[in-house]
Design an enzyme around this catalytic site. Structure first.
Site, short mmCIF file in Angstrom:
data_model
loop_
_atom_site.label_atom_id
_atom_site.label_comp_id
_atom_site.label_asym_id
_atom_site.label_seq_id
_atom_site.Cartn_x
_atom_site.Cartn_y
_atom_site.Cartn_z
N ARG A 94 12.42 10.22 0.10
CA ARG A 94 13.61 9.64 -0.54
C ARG A 94 14.76 10.64 -0.62
O ARG A 94 15.91 10.26 -0.66
CB ARG A 94 13.28 9.18 -1.96
CG ARG A 94 12.08 8.28 -2.08
CD ARG A 94 12.33 6.90 -1.47
NE ARG A 94 11.17 6.06 -1.72
CZ ARG A 94 10.64 5.24 -0.83
NH1 ARG A 94 11.17 5.14 0.38
NH2 ARG A 94 9.59 4.50 -1.12
N ARG A 155 1.09 8.15 8.18
CA ARG A 155 1.15 8.66 6.80
C ARG A 155 -0.22 9.18 6.40
O ARG A 155 -0.35 9.96 5.46
CB ARG A 155 1.60 7.57 5.83
CG ARG A 155 3.03 7.10 6.01
CD ARG A 155 3.31 5.84 5.19
NE ARG A 155 3.14 6.08 3.75
CZ ARG A 155 3.06 5.09 2.86
NH1 ARG A 155 3.11 3.81 3.25
NH2 ARG A 155 2.92 5.37 1.58
N LYS A 185 -3.42 8.71 -3.17
CA LYS A 185 -3.22 7.26 -3.08
C LYS A 185 -3.76 6.75 -1.75
O LYS A 185 -3.87 7.54 -0.79
CB LYS A 185 -1.73 6.91 -3.25
CG LYS A 185 -0.80 7.51 -2.19
CD LYS A 185 0.67 7.27 -2.52
CE LYS A 185 1.56 7.70 -1.38
NZ LYS A 185 2.97 7.57 -1.70
N HIS A 198 3.23 -4.49 0.83
CA HIS A 198 4.62 -4.69 0.39
C HIS A 198 4.98 -6.17 0.49
O HIS A 198 5.88 -6.64 -0.20
CB HIS A 198 5.59 -3.87 1.25
CG HIS A 198 5.44 -2.39 1.06
ND1 HIS A 198 4.50 -1.66 1.73
CD2 HIS A 198 6.10 -1.52 0.25
CE1 HIS A 198 4.59 -0.38 1.35
NE2 HIS A 198 5.54 -0.28 0.45
N ASP A 268 0.32 1.20 -7.97
CA ASP A 268 1.38 1.17 -6.97
C ASP A 268 2.52 0.32 -7.59
O ASP A 268 2.34 -0.33 -8.62
CB ASP A 268 0.87 0.55 -5.67
CG ASP A 268 1.68 1.00 -4.45
OD1 ASP A 268 2.79 1.56 -4.63
OD2 ASP A 268 1.21 0.79 -3.31
#
Length: 488
Positions: A94, A155, A185, A198, A268
């Site tokens: 981010r 990832r 995670k 998502h 999450d």
């Protein structure tokens, strides 16, 4: 803990909520943190202040985080607030330049050096600390199953559970070395499901024995290493509780605790489709908390979530002891961190933005993998052509080629394959993200790079020009090429 016991129900309900906010609405958010006694905040990409060139305004970012910490402190709590961020490196970062840009985490599995992984964790976290971040939702310790894993991919550090465990712990320990709390995670494992949470709820069909032998290995290692936070994913596991996301399932939290975990279990983001579609208006927060979550991340509407917790408490559907336990775990963790972490600005605390660039370059140079083709000598005769890739990839490649003394415009064709890209032809195929597209590539030479930073392209150009070896090994099978393939 007496301080938590003395809190009002309103304060305890706030202590277990970690909200997000829109854009630059810092003052409104600070007022909400104060009014609802919230644990702190997560900073998302749209909250990051930028200078006219589009780079992160470091002074302004530090000031935002400081303002939010002040809002937490206004409650009189003797422990600091949480200022969290999603900064894994690679696709999930981010806070961008001038902070160091990192390749995809699969680079660590390809490089195969846990000492280097730990240094990278410290390097990444060290640049977050001076900005006021104290918690990072990284690393991702999911074990990927390869091309049918649509969400995690590169990832993940490895498809090998033992390697994912070793590198996950090493990266986390490096983050702790720098003074930032890591988060492993997504329990019970997001790398082996074929739906993106998502958007909707993935189902994990594995048996508990299969999960213990694969997906849970990195979490077991994290528990053994005493790591402080585990994030639960929005994944339904019929072997635990059919149809219910693990993040909201008491059976799933019990399974995590049965591994010996005593730290903070965080959900999450509760505004994700897998949860919010099914449990709107604060229901998800109450259900997760009652099931065993300690920290509720990003409820779609934090005011509704706070009110719903208080209502459930009053109605007796949420036991007071469960809220107390959750608030106590969060407070204990932040007190522990305050005691053990260097304060921003203290001597030796943190690292200047961009200071880990050489380390990031070392990671990519150690990870680049020859999947097929020669292991020594130049792979191109001094000139190359380039095709494919995503926005900016070809430009970065051309700049790196020039730095390595290669001319661009003639010679063998290098095909760059980005995230989710189709297998490519040409003379040399290069996977910039997960290496799976190489399995269908018709190029005789196949390379895996696991990153698209300037330094990753420099590592690629050095291998093409014959100026550096490609020491990496595939951390996951790619079609006919088994995990571990690469130059000796």
């Amino acid at each position: 803990m007496a301080a938590v016991a003395a809190m009002s129900p309103e304060q305890k309900a706030g202590q277990v909520l970690l909200p997000f906010f829109k854009g630059n609405q810092v003052e409104a958010h600070a007022a909400l943190i104060q009014r609802l006694h919230l644990a702190g905040s997560i900073i998302m990409g749209d909250n990051v202040p930028r200078d006219p060139q589009g780079r992160v305004d470091l002074g302004a970012m530090g000031a935002v985080n400081q303002r939010l910490l002040q809002a937490v402190a206004a409650d009189g709590r003797p422990w600091p607030g949480i200022i969290a961020v999603d900064q894994e490196g690679g696709a999930v970062a981010r806070v961008g330049a001038p902070l160091t840009e990192w390749p995809m985490p699969m680079s660590y599995g390809a490089a195969g050096n846990p000492g280097l992984t730990r240094q990278a964790g410290k390097g990444l976290a060290g640049e977050l600390l001076p900005l006021g971040f104290d918690l990072d939702f990284a690393p991702d310790t999911d074990v990927t199953i390869g091309p049918s894993d649509p969400t995690i991919g590169a990832r993940s550090m490895s498809a090998d559970p033992a390697a994912a465990a070793a590198h996950g712990v090493a990266f986390s320990q490096g983050m702790l070395d720098a003074g930032v709390l890591p988060t492993v995670k997504h329990f019970p494992g997001h790398g082996s499901v074929t739906t993106d949470s998502h958007l909707s709820l993935p189902v994990q069909p594995a048996s508990l024995d299969e999960l213990r032998g694969r997906d849970w290995k990195p979490f077991q290692a994290a528990v053994a290493a005493g790591l402080p936070i585990v994030m639960t994913g929005h994944i339904a596991v019929p072997a635990l509780e059919p149809g219910v996301p693990s993040s909201l399932s008491a059976t799933s939290y019990a399974a995590l605790r049965q591994l010996g975990f005593k730290g903070v279990a965080v959900t999450d983001a509760l505004n994700m489709g897998a949860v919010d579609n099914q449990y709107p208006a604060g229901a998800a927060a109450v259900k997760a908390l009652a099931a065993g979550a300690d920290l509720l991340l990003m409820p779609a509407d934090v005011s509704q979530a706070h009110a719903a917790i208080l209502q459930a408490l009053a109605a007796g559907t949420l036991p007071e002891a469960r809220l107390d336990e959750a608030a106590q775990r969060v407070a204990t963790m932040m007190i522990w961190r305050a005691r053990t972490a260097p304060a921003p600005g203290a001597a030796g605390a943190g690292a200047p933005a961009g200071s880990a660039a050489a380390l990031s370059a070392q990671v990519s140079a150690s990870a680049v993998t020859v999947v097929s083709g020669p292991c020594s000598g130049p792979l191109v005769p001094g000139a190359v052509r380039v095709a494919g890739g995503g926005p900016g990839d070809r430009e970065r490649f051309e700049a790196a080629a020039a730095r390595a003394g290669l001319t661009v415009g003639s010679g063998p064709l290098v095909s760059l394959i980005g995230f989710g890209g189709k297998p490519a032809g040409g003379d040399i195929a290069v996977a910039l993200d997960a290496p799976w597209p190489l399995q269908g590539s018709t190029a005789p030479v196949k390379l895996a790079l696991y990153g698209r930073t300037d330094a990753a392209f420099d590592a690629l150009a050095a291998v093409l020009a014959g100026k550096a070896p490609a020491p990496g090994k595939l951390p996951a099978a790619v079609g006919p090429f088994p995990a571990g393939s690469g130059c000796p």
